[in-house]
Design an enzyme around this catalytic site. Sequence first.
Site, PDB file in Angstrom:
ATOM      1  N   ASP A  93     -52.918  -8.804 -31.553  1.00  0.00           N
ATOM      2  CA  ASP A  93     -53.702  -7.360 -31.499  1.00  0.00           C
ATOM      3  C   ASP A  93     -55.112  -7.227 -31.383  1.00  0.00           C
ATOM      4  OD1 ASP A  93     -53.411  -8.241 -34.580  1.00  0.00           O
ATOM      5  OD2 ASP A  93     -54.305  -6.211 -34.925  1.00  0.00           O
ATOM      6  N   ASP A 108     -57.430 -11.299 -34.749  1.00  0.00           N
ATOM      7  CA  ASP A 108     -56.572 -12.183 -35.566  1.00  0.00           C
ATOM      8  C   ASP A 108     -55.410 -13.014 -34.713  1.00  0.00           C
ATOM      9  OD1 ASP A 108     -54.676 -10.481 -35.212  1.00  0.00           O
ATOM     10  OD2 ASP A 108     -54.884  -9.474 -37.164  1.00  0.00           O
ATOM     11  N   TYR A 111     -50.771  -2.125 -40.165  1.00  0.00           N
ATOM     12  CA  TYR A 111     -50.331  -0.914 -39.171  1.00  0.00           C
ATOM     13  C   TYR A 111     -49.220  -0.261 -39.695  1.00  0.00           C
ATOM     14  CZ  TYR A 111     -53.408  -3.428 -35.702  1.00  0.00           C
ATOM     15  OH  TYR A 111     -54.205  -4.066 -35.049  1.00  0.00           O
ATOM     16  N   GLU A 148     -64.861  -5.508 -34.227  1.00  0.00           N
ATOM     17  CA  GLU A 148     -63.754  -6.251 -34.064  1.00  0.00           C
ATOM     18  C   GLU A 148     -63.012  -5.389 -32.675  1.00  0.00           C
ATOM     19  OE1 GLU A 148     -59.383  -7.849 -35.935  1.00  0.00           O
ATOM     20  OE2 GLU A 148     -60.415  -6.319 -36.879  1.00  0.00           O
TER      21      GLU A 148
END
Length: 496
Positions: free
Chosen positions: A85, A88, A237, A474
């Site tokens: 995603d 990571d 999430y 990120e």
Amino acid sequence: MGMGKRVTSSSPCLLFLFFFFSLVLLGCPSLGHPNYKDALAKSILFFQGQRSGRLPTGQQITWRSNSGLSDGSLAHVDLTGGYYDAGDNVKFNFPMAYTTTMLSWGTLEYGKRMGPEIKNARAAIRWATDYFIKCATATPTTLYVGVGDPTTDHKCWERPEDMDTARTVYSVSASKPGSDVAGETAAALAAASMVFRKVDPKYSRLLLGTAKKVMQFAMQYRGAYSDSLGSAVCPFYCSYSGYKDELLWGAAWLWRATNDASYLNFLQTLGANDATDIFSWDNKLAGARVLLARRTLVDNDKRFESFKQQAEDFMCRIIPNSPSSSTSYTQGGLMFKLAESNLQYVTSITFLLSTYAKYMSASKYTFNCGNVRVSSSTLRNLAKQQVDYILGENPLKMSYMVGFGANFPKRIHHRGSSIPSKASHPQAFGCDNGFQSFFYTSNPNPNTLTGAIVGGPNQNDGFPDDRTDYSHSEPATYINAVIVGPLAYLAGSYSS
């Protein structure tokens, strides 16, 4: 005489300013705009850096290698493929499905402006949909929704190629429902089926048939996947907005893909009428309303008038000078919604601005926010301003797309990018080995994740370029997916 002289001497400047602003208002090319075609190509290339599974021979981001080849084995199924995603090594299907829906929507609306990039956009979509088909068909009455234990994964700083954490498999079922993730997965499959309808009819039929089954599952077994899966998806999430928005979104996409009136009847009885000023992997209300409003604006179908009104209420909450605006802007002109990964909201809202403008222009339609008249140019100009900010037209002169322009983030919060590749360092790095040498260092990342858009600047237009600051540094698939469409529009409208 003196007065006349001043006017005469400054009139070329006045004429230039008048001409310049006329160009801007008319949506004509201005001088010195970013290279949108280059940005478009890079925004799609980014997805190759997020790939999980066995990489194809044409892989262009060459510092990546095969990874996650045993994904699904703990449940005795094949769940290889798909995307990590963000920075990571976890596959979270909820944001991945949204990413896929939005890549597909962008390709449907702007594919004709993509030029040669249309093939790369389809490849990016297919890398996800091949995985979703596995997730939806491997086990009857079960939808697999993720691979990798996020808690243990986040305690490590290692390349995806070296993963030695548990590749736990997560799923929803009749007894553990997940209408949100199922509705989004159905939306992704349905939208993608339209992308492949002409170029690969057989694959398109497979996608649509799978979408129907997954949507039926979402409608029949109601519940939030956060309640069923707990810490496997929260706080990463969580479905904070509930699942009605995904049911609306999924039904809207099935309706567009099939014209089956049962989906229209379903979405009209949902009662998903909450006002909103955001659009994201979690909250799909605004996106569904824009998608459904298309039927009124483009096809003159009055059954969708209420969705058009809701879409315009959303726009009025975004536009800066609207009396009902609830959206902040930085001094540099960037939309500012939330402190954590703000650019995900900027790019997603920019997509809706661009696309609603496209629908409006089809019928030369305008609407009002109080006493402010809104045309398609109003929305397009705001969308362009946001894209241009991201690409470097901002107080720091910083491009927030990695590898685009002269000045871009060099220390992104991304495991694969920050650790030497297998080609340069064949020996594995263990779970803890990456922190001291590669996470905490101030050195630039050794591998460039071309096209990645990071979380972006703070409310003061500041950006520290600090790898440990994941809120701003990120990248994520769902930030990029929603800017592909607007970039394609701009690339087709402005010559480089």
